[in-house]
Design an enzyme around this catalytic site. Structure first.
Site, PDB file in Angstrom:
ATOM      1  N   ASN A  74      -7.413  -6.671  14.616  1.00 23.95           N
ATOM      2  CA  ASN A  74      -7.736  -5.565  13.704  1.00 23.95           C
ATOM      3  C   ASN A  74      -9.240  -5.366  13.747  1.00 23.95           C
ATOM      4  OD1 ASN A  74      -5.041  -5.802  13.055  1.00 23.95           O
ATOM      5  ND2 ASN A  74      -5.373  -6.303  10.899  1.00 23.95           N
TER       6      ASN A  74
ATOM      7  N   GLN B 260       0.792  -1.215   0.000  1.00 20.70           N
ATOM      8  CA  GLN B 260       0.000   0.000   0.000  1.00 20.70           C
ATOM      9  C   GLN B 260       0.833   1.277   0.000  1.00 20.70           C
ATOM     10  OE1 GLN B 260      -2.697  -1.821   3.262  1.00 20.70           O
ATOM     11  NE2 GLN B 260      -3.991  -0.320   2.244  1.00 20.70           N
TER      12      GLN B 260
ATOM     13  N   GLU C 176      -5.548   1.895  -1.261  1.00 25.06           N
ATOM     14  CA  GLU C 176      -6.509   1.148  -0.445  1.00 25.06           C
ATOM     15  C   GLU C 176      -7.168   0.049  -1.283  1.00 25.06           C
ATOM     16  OE1 GLU C 176      -8.172  -0.285   2.769  1.00 25.06           O
ATOM     17  OE2 GLU C 176      -6.667   1.321   2.793  1.00 25.06           O
TER      18      GLU C 176
ATOM     19  N   TRP D 231      -4.477   2.742  12.131  1.00 28.00           N
ATOM     20  CA  TRP D 231      -4.386   2.594  10.687  1.00 28.00           C
ATOM     21  C   TRP D 231      -4.939   3.879  10.069  1.00 28.00           C
ATOM     22  CZ3 TRP D 231      -2.143  -0.977   7.602  1.00 28.00           C
ATOM     23  CH2 TRP D 231      -2.324  -0.779   6.230  1.00 28.00           C
TER      24      TRP D 231
ATOM     25  N   GLU E 125      -4.695 -10.668   8.715  1.00 31.52           N
ATOM     26  CA  GLU E 125      -6.081 -10.873   8.279  1.00 31.52           C
ATOM     27  C   GLU E 125      -6.260 -12.043   7.304  1.00 31.52           C
ATOM     28  OE1 GLU E 125      -7.618  -6.286   8.915  1.00 31.52           O
ATOM     29  OE2 GLU E 125      -7.324  -7.019   6.869  1.00 31.52           O
TER      30      GLU E 125
ATOM     31  N   ARG F 290       4.245  -0.691  13.081  1.00 29.15           N
ATOM     32  CA  ARG F 290       3.893  -1.966  12.465  1.00 29.15           C
ATOM     33  C   ARG F 290       3.941  -1.799  10.954  1.00 29.15           C
ATOM     34  NH1 ARG F 290      -1.643  -4.766  11.307  1.00 29.15           N
ATOM     35  NH2 ARG F 290      -0.812  -6.699  10.454  1.00 29.15           N
TER      36      ARG F 290
ATOM     37  N   TYR G 187     -12.503  -2.570  12.742  1.00 29.28           N
ATOM     38  CA  TYR G 187     -13.023  -1.352  12.133  1.00 29.28           C
ATOM     39  C   TYR G 187     -14.509  -1.165  12.406  1.00 29.28           C
ATOM     40  CZ  TYR G 187      -8.588  -1.100   9.676  1.00 29.28           C
ATOM     41  OH  TYR G 187      -7.255  -1.010   9.386  1.00 29.28           O
TER      42      TYR G 187
ATOM     43  N   HIS H 210       1.185  -9.555   4.318  1.00 29.10           N
ATOM     44  CA  HIS H 210       0.024  -8.670   4.257  1.00 29.10           C
ATOM     45  C   HIS H 210      -0.516  -8.716   2.828  1.00 29.10           C
ATOM     46  CE1 HIS H 210      -1.978  -5.012   6.269  1.00 29.10           C
ATOM     47  NE2 HIS H 210      -2.670  -5.267   5.163  1.00 29.10           N
TER      48      HIS H 210
END
Length: 444
Positions: free
Chosen positions: A287, A21, A398, A391, A167, A78, A289, A122
């Protein structure tokens, strides 16, 4: 080589990013192609045809970015290591220039008094491994462990915390089941082997990391709590099925030694696999959201649930995600009650939100403040939480949404690569400065 600063027993205020990213430089210094490089070039996959070829140009601008982290007063960063930058084919020869980049990065963190939290995977699987079946292929788990050993042999003396996978649920569900992320397969429940092979790779990597001298090892799971859409029993049953498939499937094998009821047979699970997966870990990364509403499926649906709006019409972020800090508190207390003494210390390895480009980003401050309060409340209730990573440090690529969402404490002008801290950056700096003497968030 500079020694690791600080102590991992201190509360880790930090920020998080991911290699694909932010790094850019996708064709430089021997880096190989990843599944996401391929996916970005498939028409219609990424909004407006964006690619991560340049992203935030972190590969060249990393000293400036580490200075921004240091300016926060944070304790940890991280980041993720790009497997195809280190091992372009996913097996075989090591790309020395790629590994050297992370060596410089970790030394740069230590020089600034920051702990390194390194994520090994990731989502950017080397394309040659995907060509051989990807995470549907059991052999990928073994290749992942070999890669983990290569990286740890170079960096273990200076990395405070290793995260094996980021994830794995998203890779399974969005990458292999629903087809909206790389590699874009639409296998629905046929994607379940992807979950198992990732977890097997995790267990093998834990052994490899410890063998190379890693001091602290964990995994970062994406938790999206299911909330029944109504009081109907069938919606409650659907919410349980949702949690089993998308939440507990990725923690039960590690912390309980077996899978929850997934409603199907699991012929891909072999004798001895679960013992490997259940290798003890030092940290559980969470994680979080948002939650999701869950209702009973319609007749003929392939899945035992359907996703819908969260009850109560909460406010939403710029991406339309419901803002429900109480769901984070419930998640943390549920983890404690579900796993008891088997639950290791938790770190919130991602927490954040996207809003527009504004530098005066009060909605982000409100989101983060409410979620820090939820973590503090869970700690008051006895949950052992030892870190919180926002984050993200920077606006970034994204995934399928390209450069449209803005998650950064720091605004990035993609035309010039100029970094400009937002109001939330100053807020977070003040929050860290006001934390307790051991670094923990002050109780209210």
């Amino acid at each position: 080589m500079t020694p690791v600063p600080g102590s991992t027993s201190d509360f880790q205020w930090g920020v998080a990013t991911a290699a694909f990213q932010i790094e850019g430089a996708t064709g430089e210094d021997g880096r190989g192609a990843s599944v996401w490089d391929t996916f970005c070039r498939e028409p219609g996959r990424i909004r407006d045809g964006h690619t991560a070829d340049v992203a935030c140009d972190h590969y060249h601008r990393w000293p400036e970015d580490l200075d921004l982290i240091g300016g926060l007063g944070a304790r940890a960063y991280r980041f993720s290591i790009a497997w195809p930058r280190v091992q372009p084919d996913g097996s075989g020869p090591v790309n020395a220039k790629g590994l050297d980049f992370y060596d410089r990065l970790v030394d740069g963190l230590a020089e600034r008094g920051l702990n390194a939290t390194a994520t090994l995977f990731h989502w950017d699987l080397p394309q040659p491994l995907e060509d051989a079946g990807g995470w549907l292929n059991r052999d990928t788990a073994a290749r992942f462990a070999e890669y983990a050993a290569i990286v740890a042999e170079r960096l273990a003396d200076r990395v405070a915390l290793w995260i094996t996978l980021n994830e794995p649920m998203v890779v399974m569900a969005y990458g292999y089941a629903f087809g909206v992320y790389a590699p874009g397969r639409t296998l629905m429940l046929g994607a379940l082997p992807v979950a198992h092979h990732q977890l097997l790779g995790h267990g093998l990597a834990v052994e490899a990391l410890r063998g190379a001298g890693a001091r602290s090892v964990g995994i970062a799971n994406h938790h999206i709590p299911g909330q029944a859409a109504s009081d109907r029993p069938e919606d409650a049953t659907a919410a349980q099925a949702f949690d089993n498939l998308l939440n507990w499937q990725f923690t039960d094998p590690i912390l309980r030694g077996g899978y929850p009821d997934l409603g199907v047979d699991l012929p891909h699970v072999r004798d001895g696999d679960l013992a490997v997966i259940a290798a003890p870990i030092d940290v559980l990364g969470v994680n979080y959201y948002n939650p999701v509403g869950v209702a009973a499926p319609a007749e003929g649906d392939e899945l035992p649930f359907t996703m819908t709006d969260v009850p109560g019409a909460p406010p939403v972020t710029g991406m339309g995600w419901p803002v429900v800090p109480a769901a984070l508190h419930r998640l943390l207390t549920t983890l404690k009650s579900r796993y008891g003494d088997a639950l290791p210390p938790i770190q919130i390895t991602e927490s954040g939100c996207s809003y527009d480009e504004a530098l005066d980003d009060r909605p982000r401050i409100d989101y983060l403040s409410a979620h820090v309060d939820a973590v503090r409340a869970a700690m008051n209730d006895g949950v052992d939480v030892r870190g919180y990573y926002v984050w993200s440090l920077l606006d970034n690529f994204e995934w399928a949404e390209g450069y449209h969402p803005r998650f950064g404490l720091v605004h990035v002008d993609y035309a010039t690569q100029r970094r400009t801290p937002r109001a939330s950056y100053a807020w977070y700096r003040e929050l860290i400065a006001a934390s307790g003497p051991d670094g923990r968030p002050r109780r209210r």
